[in-house]
Design a protein around this motif. Structure first.
Motif, short mmCIF file in Angstrom:
data_model
loop_
_atom_site.label_atom_id
_atom_site.label_comp_id
_atom_site.label_asym_id
_atom_site.label_seq_id
_atom_site.Cartn_x
_atom_site.Cartn_y
_atom_site.Cartn_z
N THR A 122 5.24 28.55 35.87
CA THR A 122 5.87 28.42 34.56
C THR A 122 7.38 28.47 34.64
O THR A 122 8.07 27.67 34.01
CB THR A 122 5.36 29.53 33.62
OG1 THR A 122 3.93 29.43 33.51
CG2 THR A 122 5.98 29.41 32.24
N ARG A 123 7.92 29.41 35.44
CA ARG A 123 9.38 29.62 35.42
C ARG A 123 9.85 30.15 36.76
O ARG A 123 9.06 30.71 37.53
CB ARG A 123 9.74 30.61 34.30
CG ARG A 123 9.16 32.01 34.50
CD ARG A 123 9.36 32.92 33.32
NE ARG A 123 8.46 32.58 32.24
CZ ARG A 123 7.20 32.96 32.16
NH1 ARG A 123 6.66 33.69 33.13
NH2 ARG A 123 6.44 32.63 31.14
N ASP A 124 11.13 29.99 37.03
CA ASP A 124 11.70 30.60 38.22
C ASP A 124 12.20 32.00 37.88
O ASP A 124 12.00 32.51 36.77
CB ASP A 124 12.82 29.73 38.80
CG ASP A 124 14.02 29.57 37.87
OD1 ASP A 124 14.13 30.31 36.86
OD2 ASP A 124 14.88 28.72 38.17
N GLY A 125 12.86 32.65 38.85
CA GLY A 125 13.31 34.02 38.65
C GLY A 125 14.33 34.17 37.56
O GLY A 125 14.51 35.26 37.01
N ALA A 126 15.02 33.07 37.21
CA ALA A 126 16.01 33.10 36.15
C ALA A 126 15.43 32.74 34.80
O ALA A 126 16.15 32.69 33.80
CB ALA A 126 17.16 32.16 36.48
N GLY A 127 14.11 32.47 34.76
CA GLY A 127 13.46 32.13 33.50
C GLY A 127 13.52 30.66 33.14
O GLY A 127 13.08 30.27 32.06
N GLU A 128 14.02 29.80 34.05
CA GLU A 128 14.09 28.37 33.77
C GLU A 128 12.73 27.71 34.06
O GLU A 128 12.04 28.08 35.01
CB GLU A 128 15.17 27.71 34.64
CG GLU A 128 16.58 28.21 34.35
CD GLU A 128 17.02 27.88 32.93
OE1 GLU A 128 16.72 26.75 32.47
OE2 GLU A 128 17.66 28.74 32.29
N LYS A 131 2.69 41.28 37.26
CA LYS A 131 3.93 40.99 37.98
C LYS A 131 5.03 40.46 37.06
O LYS A 131 5.66 39.43 37.33
CB LYS A 131 3.66 40.00 39.12
CG LYS A 131 2.77 40.58 40.22
CD LYS A 131 2.60 39.58 41.36
CE LYS A 131 1.95 40.21 42.57
NZ LYS A 131 0.59 40.70 42.30
N ASP A 132 5.24 41.17 35.97
CA ASP A 132 6.31 40.81 35.04
C ASP A 132 6.11 39.40 34.48
O ASP A 132 7.05 38.68 34.20
CB ASP A 132 7.68 40.92 35.73
CG ASP A 132 8.80 41.19 34.75
OD1 ASP A 132 8.53 41.80 33.69
OD2 ASP A 132 9.94 40.81 35.03
N ARG A 133 4.84 39.00 34.34
CA ARG A 133 4.39 37.71 33.82
C ARG A 133 4.48 36.59 34.86
O ARG A 133 4.29 35.42 34.52
CB ARG A 133 5.16 37.26 32.56
CG ARG A 133 5.03 38.20 31.37
CD ARG A 133 5.54 37.54 30.10
NE ARG A 133 6.91 37.06 30.27
CZ ARG A 133 7.44 36.05 29.61
NH1 ARG A 133 6.71 35.39 28.72
NH2 ARG A 133 8.69 35.69 29.80
N TYR A 134 4.71 36.91 36.11
CA TYR A 134 4.75 35.89 37.16
C TYR A 134 3.41 35.75 37.89
O TYR A 134 3.26 34.83 38.71
CB TYR A 134 5.85 36.19 38.17
CG TYR A 134 7.23 35.89 37.64
CD1 TYR A 134 7.81 34.63 37.83
CD2 TYR A 134 7.96 36.83 36.93
CE1 TYR A 134 9.07 34.33 37.34
CE2 TYR A 134 9.22 36.54 36.43
CZ TYR A 134 9.78 35.29 36.64
OH TYR A 134 11.02 35.00 36.14
N GLY A 135 2.44 36.62 37.62
CA GLY A 135 1.16 36.58 38.31
C GLY A 135 0.01 36.31 37.37
O GLY A 135 0.10 36.50 36.15
N ALA A 136 -1.12 35.85 37.93
CA ALA A 136 -2.34 35.60 37.17
C ALA A 136 -3.53 35.78 38.11
O ALA A 136 -3.37 35.81 39.33
CB ALA A 136 -2.34 34.20 36.57
N ALA A 137 -4.73 35.91 37.54
CA ALA A 137 -5.90 36.32 38.31
C ALA A 137 -6.79 35.15 38.69
O ALA A 137 -6.98 34.19 37.92
CB ALA A 137 -6.71 37.34 37.52
N VAL A 138 -7.40 35.28 39.88
CA VAL A 138 -8.48 34.42 40.35
C VAL A 138 -9.68 35.33 40.60
O VAL A 138 -9.57 36.32 41.32
CB VAL A 138 -8.10 33.70 41.65
CG1 VAL A 138 -9.30 32.97 42.24
CG2 VAL A 138 -6.95 32.73 41.41
#
Length: 634
Positions: free
Chosen positions: A166-172, A617-624
Motif C-alpha cells: 500500500t505505501r512506503d515508509g514515508a506513507g507514499e 506492524k503499524d499497518r504494514y503487515g497482514a496475515a496469511v
C-alpha cells in the motif's frame, strides 16, 4: 517504526494469537461412518451448515481490529441429532515476519525482489526490504513424492501471491510500483490433528517471465497447479508513471519493460522439494484477470474481468490440462430483467485462436500499440474509426490491416468492444464452479457506473453493494458466427440468487456501514466446496466497516457470516479444500488492515487505529492463514 500502544494494551491484543485448534477431517464422503458421541447406534452425516456470528461492534474494539471468528459448523446426522464445532483462525505469519527459508536461515515473508532476485529496499524506511501488506490468492495442494527437510508428518504446500504494497515508509502510495512476489510455503501436516506448521518459505523466481504485475486472486487447477492473475493490465497505448516506476524497481530502468508483457495468466507448478516453477500464458486474453475457474473438463476456463467496461471471457483449451493453446471468447449479454442486479442470457463471440508462444513472440519482437490499432482519446471526426468504451472512458479505434489476432490477445478489451461484446460489466471478480449442479458463480463486486447508467446493453438498477451471479452451464452451444463451441461447460444465463444480493442503505448505520451488515457487500473472492455444498464469499467492500467472509449453502439458500477481517482490510486468499490426506481446509488471508476510508471509517478510526497498528506492524503487515477449530470426525 514506533508504535503508540502501551504494553498493557499489547497484552490485551495478544490474546488473538492463541494456539490453533483442528481443521475439519475427512470430507463428507469420509464421514459416512461417523458416530454421534451421544448415540448408541451408528448415524451417518446428512449435511453441514454454518451458524453465523454477529458483526463486531465498538463494544469490543479488539474484535473489530483483528481477525475474529464467532461462528460454528453444525453437523446434521441421519438420526436427527446434531452437534456443533466452533471455528477459529490460525495465521502462518504476518507479512514482514522473518520465516524459515529451509536452508537454516530466514527470509522476509512477502518480501519484494528485483529481476536479479535481489531484495528491493525502501530508503524511506531505513533501507529495510519492502514487504507486502496485501497477500492474496492462495492454493493449498500436495505433490507426488514430495520430500522436504524438517517435515515430520505429511508434506503439504501452499502457493501464496502478494498483490501490492500500500505505501512506503514515508506513507507514499506504492500501488502497482513493485513486482508482485509469489511464494511456496512448505507445511508440515500433523497426520493425527491436521494442524499445518510452516517449515519453509521459498520465493519463486519470476525473472523468466519478466516479473509479475499486480497478482490478485488465484485458483487451484484440476491438475494441481496454482493459476495466478495479473490485474489491471497497463495501457500499452499510454504507459503511465505507475508502470514506469514498476520498471524502475524491477529492472533498474523505467524504459526496460513493455506493457504487453503484463495482464496475462501465470501458472506455478510446485516441485517435490518445495520450490516453484513459473510460466506465463499469453493466449487467455490480456485483461484484468482476477480469479479464473477451470471447469471439470480441464479445458474450459471461465474468467471474470475486474474492470470498468469489463467483459465475461471464456477460453477453451485445445487439450486437457494444457492452457498453452486454445480459443478465446467474450460474452454477449441479452437482458431479460433489469430489476435490481438484473439477469441476462449469454451468447459468445469468438475472438480468436492462438498458442502462447506465438503471442509471446509478438511481444518479444517489440510490437507496439500503434502496430495493432490506431487509438484516439478524442473524436477524430473520421467514420473509419469506431467509438468504443474503454476503462470508464471513450476511445475511438481503427484496426490495422491483418492485426486481428494481435488485437484479440494483446488489446483484448478494445478488440472485444470493437467486435460488439457486452463490455459494460463493472468489477466482475472471482469465479468458481459447482460441478454437481453444473452451475458457476461470478462475483460482481460493485453494480454501478456502466451497468446502471444506460451506456451499454447491460442496464440494471444495482445495488452498489454488488451481488454474486449464478451461471447456468450447458453444452451444444454455438458462437455468434454459427460455429460450435467445443465445451459442455458454457454459460448461457446469469442471474443472482436472492440471498446473494447486497443491500444499500439510505443512510449510514451507527458504525458507518453504507450497506446492510447482515448481507454480503462487494463480493470478491469466491470458492465452492463440493463436499460441503457451500459457496464461500470474501468481501472487498467500501460499504462495510469490517469486511466479512460468508458461507452460503446452495441447498437451503441460507447465508452465514463466519469471519470478520480487521477494519479497513479486505478478505483475500480464499480457498475451500475438500480433502488433503483426509482433512478439509478453508484458507483465508486479509490485506491492508487499517486502510481507512472517509466517511466509511470516520466513526471507528480513532478507536481502532491503535489496535490495528499494534497487531499488524503499524499497518504494514497482514496475515496469511487458515480457518481452524474442527475436531476430527472421520
Amino acid at each position: 517504526m514506533t508504535q503508540s500502544v502501551d504494553s498493557n494494551r499489547r497484552r490485551l491484543l495478544g490474546f488473538m494469537a492463541g494456539a490453533p485448534l483442528l481443521p475439519l477431517a475427512g470430507g463428507l464422503a469420509g464421514l459416512g461412518a461417523s458416530r454421534s458421541a451421544a448415540a448408541a447406534t451408528e448415524a451417518t452425516l446428512d449435511s453441514v451448515s454454518f451458524l453465523p456470528m454477529a458483526a463486531p461492534s465498538l463494544s469490543n474494539p479488539v474484535a473489530m481490529a483483528t481477525t475474529t471468528i464467532g461462528s460454528a459448523m453444525q453437523l446434521h446426522m441421519s438420526d436427527g441429532s446434531s452437534r456443533q464445532v466452533k471455528l477459529a483462525y490460525h495465521p502462518f505469519f504476518i507479512t514482514g515476519d522473518r520465516v524459515p527459508d529451509g536452508q537454516g536461515g530466514t527470509v522476509v515473508a512477502g518480501g519484494y525482489y528485483d529481476i536479479d532476485n535481489r531484495p528491493i529496499l525502501d530508503p524511506s524506511a531505513g533501507n529495510r526490504q519492502f514487504f507486502s501488506d496485501c497477500p492474496d490468492g492462495t492454493s493449498l495442494l500436495t505433490v507426488d513424492n514430495a520430500r522436504v527437510d524438517g517435515v515430520y508428518g505429511n508434506p503439504v504446500f501452499a502457493v501464496v501471491q502478494f498483490e501490492y504494497t500500500t505505501r512506503d515508509g514515508a506513507g507514499e502510495s506504492m500501488y502497482g510500483r513493485l513486482p508482485s512476489p509469489i511464494a511456496v510455503l512448505t507445511l508440515d501436516q500433523n497426520p493425527e490433528t491436521g494442524e499445518l506448521t510452516l517449515v519453509k518459505y521459498h520465493n519463486v523466481d519470476t525473472s523468466p517471465v519478466g516479473g509479475l504485475w499486480i497478482t490478485c486472486g488465484a485458483s487451484l487447477s484440476p491438475w494441481g497447479t496454482h493459476l495466478s492473475s495479473e490485474e489491471y493490465e497497463p495501457d500499452a497505448a499510454a504507459p503511465d508513471d505507475e508502470f514506469k516506476s514498476y520498471c524502475r524497481n524491477l529492472f533498474g530502468d523505467e524504459n526496460s519493460g513493455t506493457p504487453y508483457n503484463y495482464g496475462h495468466l501465470p501458472e506455478v507448478t510446485v516441485n517435490p522439494d518445495g520450490t516453484g516453477t513459473l510460466v506465463k500464458h499469453y493466449n487467455l486474453g490480456r485483461l484484468s484477470h482476477e480469479l479464473i475457474q477451470v471447469m471439470p473438463d480441464e479445458r474450459t476456463v471461465l474468467m471474470g474481468d475486474d474492470a470498468t467496461n469489463g467483459g465475461l471471457f471464456m477460453f477453451v483449451a485445445d487439450k486437457p490440462r494444457d492452457l498453452s493453446s486454445g480459443t478465446l471468447y467474450v460474452g454477449k449479454w441479452t437482458q431479460v430483467s433489469g430489476k435490481g442486479p438484473g439477469a441476462g442470457n449469454i451468447g459468445w463471440i469468438r475472438l480468436g485462436h492462438a498458442d502462447s508462444a506465438e503471442i509471446k513472440k509478438l511481444i518479444d519482437d517489440g510490437i507496439q500499440a500503434s502496430d495493432i490499432m490506431d487509438i484516439r482519446t478524442e473524436d477524430p471526426k473520421d467514420d473509419s474509426f469506431t467509438r468504443i468504451p474503454y476503462s470508464g472512458k471513450i476511445n475511438w479505434v481503427k484496426l490495422q490491416p491483418g492485426m486481428e489476432k494481435a488485437a484479440a490477445f494483446l488489446e483484448t478489451h478494445r478488440y472485444a468492444a470493437l467486435v460488439g461484446a457486452s463490455m459494460g460489466f463493472t468489477k466482475m471478480e472471482g469465479t468458481t464452479v459447482n460441478a454437481a449442479d453444473k452451475k458457476a458463480y461470478s462475483a460482481m463486486s460493485y453494480i454501478y457506473k456502466t451497468m446502471t447508467d444506460g451506456s451499454s446493453e447491460i442496464h440494471v438498477e444495482g445495488p452498489n453493494a454488488g451481488a454474486v451471479y449464478e451461471h447456468t452451464l450447458r453444452g451444444g452451444q454455438k458462437d455468434s458466427g454459427g460455429q460450435p463451441i467445443d465445451s459442455e461447460w458454457v454459460s448461457v444465463h446469469m442471474a443472482p440468487p436472492a440471498n446473494l444480493v447486497g443491500e444499500d442503505l439510505a443512510s449510514p448505520d451507527a458504525l458507518g456501514n453504507t450497506a446492510h451488515a447482515d448481507r454480503i457487500a462487494n463480493p470478491d473472492n469466491i470458492k465452492f466446496s463440493e463436499e460441503l455444498r457451500t459457496l464461500f464469499i470474501g468481501e472487498d467492500s467500501g460499504n462495510h466497516v469490517n469486511n466479512f467472509l460468508w458461507a452460503y449453502n446452495v441447498d437451503s439458500g441460507k447465508l452465514a457470516r463466519i469471519l470478520s477481517c480487521p477494519a479497513g482490510a479486505e478478505s483475500t486468499g480464499l480457498q475451500a479444500v475438500d480433502a488433503i490426506n483426509g482433512w478439509t481446509y478453508i484458507m483465508s488471508n486479509f490485506q491492508h488492515p487499517g486502510d481507512w476510508e472517509s466517511p466509511l471509517h470516520d466513526k471507528v478510526r480513532e478507536t481502532l487505529d491503535p489496535y490495528v497498528r499494534a497487531n499488524y506492524k503499524d499497518r504494514y503487515g497482514a496475515a496469511v492463514g487458515y480457518i481452524t477449530g474442527m475436531p476430527k470426525l472421520g
